[in-house]
Enzyme design. Sequence first.
Site, PDB file in Angstrom:
ATOM      1  N   LYS A 215       0.965  -1.223   0.033  1.00 47.24           N
ATOM      2  CA  LYS A 215       0.035  -0.032   0.073  1.00 47.24           C
ATOM      3  C   LYS A 215       0.866   1.288   0.160  1.00 47.24           C
ATOM      4  CE  LYS A 215      -3.725  -2.403   2.498  1.00 47.24           C
ATOM      5  NZ  LYS A 215      -4.969  -2.559   1.412  1.00 47.24           N
ATOM      6  N   GLU A 249     -12.893  -2.856   9.179  1.00 41.88           N
ATOM      7  CA  GLU A 249     -13.442  -3.145   7.985  1.00 41.88           C
ATOM      8  C   GLU A 249     -14.675  -3.390   8.125  1.00 41.88           C
ATOM      9  OE1 GLU A 249     -11.162  -6.440   5.729  1.00 41.88           O
ATOM     10  OE2 GLU A 249     -10.657  -7.080   7.724  1.00 41.88           O
ATOM     11  N   HIS A 273      -0.311  -7.948   9.360  1.00 40.16           N
ATOM     12  CA  HIS A 273      -0.646  -6.483   8.974  1.00 40.16           C
ATOM     13  C   HIS A 273      -0.629  -5.511   9.825  1.00 40.16           C
ATOM     14  CE1 HIS A 273      -2.114  -8.605   5.592  1.00 40.16           C
ATOM     15  NE2 HIS A 273      -3.422  -8.882   5.810  1.00 40.16           N
ATOM     16  N   LYS A 373     -13.982  -6.826  11.960  1.00 41.91           N
ATOM     17  CA  LYS A 373     -14.961  -6.866  10.816  1.00 41.91           C
ATOM     18  C   LYS A 373     -16.155  -6.494  11.228  1.00 41.91           C
ATOM     19  CE  LYS A 373     -12.401 -10.607   8.204  1.00 41.91           C
ATOM     20  NZ  LYS A 373     -11.625  -9.622   7.188  1.00 41.91           N
TER      21      LYS A 373
HETATM   22  C1  BG6 Z   1      -6.392 -10.228   4.432  1.00 42.80           C
HETATM   23  C2  BG6 Z   1      -7.220 -10.819   5.497  1.00 42.80           C
HETATM   24  O1  BG6 Z   1      -5.069 -10.577   4.603  1.00 42.80           O
HETATM   25  O2  BG6 Z   1      -6.615  -8.841   4.615  1.00 42.80           O
HETATM   26  C3  BG6 Z   1      -8.634 -10.544   5.537  1.00 42.80           C
HETATM   27  O3  BG6 Z   1      -6.970 -12.154   5.454  1.00 42.80           O
HETATM   28  C4  BG6 Z   1      -8.838  -9.013   5.534  1.00 42.80           C
HETATM   29  O4  BG6 Z   1      -9.482 -11.020   6.466  1.00 42.80           O
HETATM   30  C5  BG6 Z   1      -7.821  -8.368   4.564  1.00 42.80           C
HETATM   31  O5  BG6 Z   1     -10.186  -8.565   5.100  1.00 42.80           O
HETATM   32  C6  BG6 Z   1      -7.802  -6.862   4.709  1.00 42.80           C
HETATM   33  O6  BG6 Z   1      -6.937  -6.298   3.384  1.00 42.80           O
HETATM   34  P1  BG6 Z   1      -7.355  -4.881   2.994  1.00 42.80           P
HETATM   35  O7  BG6 Z   1      -6.414  -4.693   2.026  1.00 42.80           O
HETATM   36  O8  BG6 Z   1      -8.752  -4.845   2.263  1.00 42.80           O
HETATM   37  O9  BG6 Z   1      -7.345  -3.856   4.071  1.00 42.80           O
END
Ligand code: BG6
Length: 533
Positions: A215, A249, A273, A373
């Site tokens: 990103k 999310e 992440h 989520k």
């Molecule tokens: C993934 C997870 O690694 O990252 C997902 O397994 C999650 O559950 C996703 O939704 C989020 O990625 P981004 O780029 O949409 O923030």
Amino acid sequence: MNKASMEAGAFDGEGEAARPPQAPPCTVVIFGAGGDLTKRLLLPAIYNLERMRLLPTRFRLIGVDHNARSVEDYRLSLRESVQHFAKTRGAEAGAFDATAWAKIENSVDYFQGDFNDPAAYSRLRDHLAAVEKDSGVEGNVVFYLAVASRFFAPITLALAAAGIMREERDGSRWRRVIIEKPFGTDYASARDLNEQILGVLNERQVYRIDHYLGKETVQNLMVLRFANGIFEPLWNRNHIDHIQITVAETVGVEKRGGYYDRAGALKDMVPNHLFQLLSLTAMEPPNNFSADAVRTEKVKALDALRFADAKRPSECAVRGQYIGGTVQGQNYNSYREEIDVEKGSMTETYVAMKLTIDNWRWHGMPFYLRTGKAMTKRLSEISIQFKHPPQVMFRDTEVDRMIANRLVIHVQPDEGVSLRFGAKVPGPTVKLGRVWMNFHYFDYFDAAPSTGYETLIYDCMMGDATLFQRADSVESGWRTVEPLLESWKLDPYRNFQNYPAGSAGPQIADELLAKDGRAWNRMTWKPTEERKP
Ligand code: BG6
């Protein structure tokens, strides 16, 4: 990360950044040729690379999967995926670039093979040799493992056993493997996976993906910190009160209940992440921009990361699961009603925690992390909350509380950086208002078409591993969360509270900060929404 174009002009908005060099001739072999990741992200990324003229002129793409299909059928399905998923922003949005696609399409091949069949790898070796001869790709190959994690080790070992991973010593012919997440499911399994892979490959051949590092704003973190003079002197416990990292999310678990119910928010998002965001925020300045210098500093920060109360990790973390609710006008079922989720599941879909980094720069200063989520907004940001200035000068005015400065790095969806500070509200008395200075990426720079995977695939072709996770970093992430996972096993109900879909998470998450006299940032979509004093 394209270091070549990091030149002064590019930052002043004075014309185009130096164009990055085209990647060297190579073949990309995708295991999991027909999978979701390939269709949604990898092919659109490869197509975007071609549009940016970064794909090598001599290029082949081979999809590997177990079912029989013709090359024509495979090409057609890829074309459809690219047309559907390759969304771009800015001026280039929408239009399908048939010329760029034609070049890729002509280089696409399909190879049928069972991932568990050793004979398939001998055939693949011969096939690659033929491709090398015919198309001048010089024997360089990226193997992309876009497959379920149980195949990571078997495929890598089988490739090595078939002699496919052998490189020329002088680097003139390279073989690299890109491995997706999840890399292990805990510390022991991640270590075991590393051991198996590094038993047959050299670390420099292994590219462990964390797509957050692709990103743009995440990469910008290093530039913000180390290419500017004003932030770094303040970047420590003496000036910063605390740091918050949010990855919220709006989506639920969608169709991934089978995987997610065994993983949960902690394993799915935190050691990878969120810790990547945290380590880039907290690391010491590397002494150069090489992959190893950067990654060494990141690992040092991760190695010093602990739960704020190291002896009682479950007291520094809260979790929850979403129940039915409305997310941006859409009705959501409870998590437990999702497909492939156990009816009595205690898997967390939200987690928040308080950590510290036990080193000179950060000792005692809290890092609060949260991710979930089915939340009210999609929003990822890193928020640096500075300490309150002393009130001395304003003691006899109407100002009863000083405004602490806040620097927010917006990772998505509204990429940019904003700084909050206090300003005088116009009028005869002294009153303070909170104001924001906002930088939006797209006000200054043209948007490169991006799924986030372009940089990562290109970097792998270029042999630049800066934005990939080294073995020690993956292990360090898992090692840090291990005490919490252990304590949750012993007490599955500790600090667990449901939250309605469409909310900002469970209430106990607010209490986690309230105990310290702090609060989570409001989940604002754009910094401008917080404008009013
Ligand atoms: C993934 C997870 O690694 O990252 C997902 O397994 C999650 O559950 C996703 O939704 C989020 O990625 P981004 O780029 O949409 O923030």
